[in-house]
Motif scaffolding. Sequence first.
Motif, mmCIF file in Angstrom:
data_model
loop_
_atom_site.group_PDB
_atom_site.id
_atom_site.type_symbol
_atom_site.label_atom_id
_atom_site.label_comp_id
_atom_site.label_asym_id
_atom_site.label_seq_id
_atom_site.Cartn_x
_atom_site.Cartn_y
_atom_site.Cartn_z
ATOM 1 N N ASN A 135 0.863 -1.253 -0.031
ATOM 2 C CA ASN A 135 0.246 0.025 0.018
ATOM 3 C C ASN A 135 0.706 1.256 -0.005
ATOM 4 O O ASN A 135 0.256 2.139 -0.458
ATOM 5 N N LEU A 158 4.919 2.358 -4.778
ATOM 6 C CA LEU A 158 4.574 2.988 -6.050
ATOM 7 C C LEU A 158 5.398 2.303 -7.209
ATOM 8 O O LEU A 158 6.696 1.964 -6.864
ATOM 9 N N ASN A 209 0.260 7.743 -1.439
ATOM 10 C CA ASN A 209 -1.107 8.410 -2.335
ATOM 11 C C ASN A 209 -0.745 9.834 -2.641
ATOM 12 O O ASN A 209 -1.062 10.399 -3.560
ATOM 13 N N LEU A 238 1.243 10.002 -5.621
ATOM 14 C CA LEU A 238 0.335 9.243 -6.796
ATOM 15 C C LEU A 238 -0.354 10.463 -7.434
ATOM 16 O O LEU A 238 -0.769 10.619 -8.522
ATOM 17 N N SER A 284 0.144 2.767 -8.694
ATOM 18 C CA SER A 284 0.200 2.490 -7.389
ATOM 19 C C SER A 284 0.683 0.721 -7.674
ATOM 20 O O SER A 284 0.535 0.073 -8.726
ATOM 21 N N LYS A 285 1.006 0.127 -6.432
ATOM 22 C CA LYS A 285 1.480 -1.424 -6.717
ATOM 23 C C LYS A 285 0.263 -2.049 -7.149
ATOM 24 O O LYS A 285 0.317 -3.153 -8.120
#
Length: 231
Positions: A89, A92, A152, A155, A181-182
Amino acid sequence: LKQVEFYFSEFNFPYDRFLRTTAEKNDGWVPIGTIATFNRMKKFRPIEKVVEILRESKIIQVSEDGENVKRIVPLDLTKGKESRIEKENRTLVIMEVPFDHERLTIGQLQENLESFFHKINDNIVQIRLKRDNRKRFHGKVFVEFNSAESANEFLATYCDSEDDQSKEILSFEGKKLNVFSKKQYDLQREATRSKNFSGSGQRSRSFTGHRKNMPKLTPPTAEEQESAIVD
């Protein structure tokens, strides 16, 4: 000091199978001589100086004989799957990273990328270049942040679509980079893999339905047909 502290940090140690296994066999201790063989540590010599510097740490401690090192406060390594999800989470994936293999080595590219990203964001804890089985780099970099919130925010800041003009564009050495994102990366990879294994891209079976490495039946020739009739 910073490099070794990272090895033993919550961002690396729980996921580093070699370090964990070595520590588990030695009551948490890892030989400094072993750590000195890691690629990122080979440039730091002499070993005696490394030991001297490590003694200044407030995170790790050096054994009295100067041979081993371990965390002062052990980490909780019982989270398992939850820990892996938390790591994903806050990770990236940066795509389309340029690499001039004639001008740079992988190690130099790693250092350049670390310098580049750390100037942009000080919440980044690790940068990993993804390579294939032949150790070739194809432009994918995993950037790990200290929290999902930081990932986040990054991103949300940088543009991963030419149609979205509200975001900033992230570029490295004049090349626009795409940020995912992953989870987005994994979904895209799974979709590509599914496509390769279905329809015209099917690999597990041939068009005739035969499995790989199994002998295929071929239609009999005209002579074989006549012979069979005569028999």
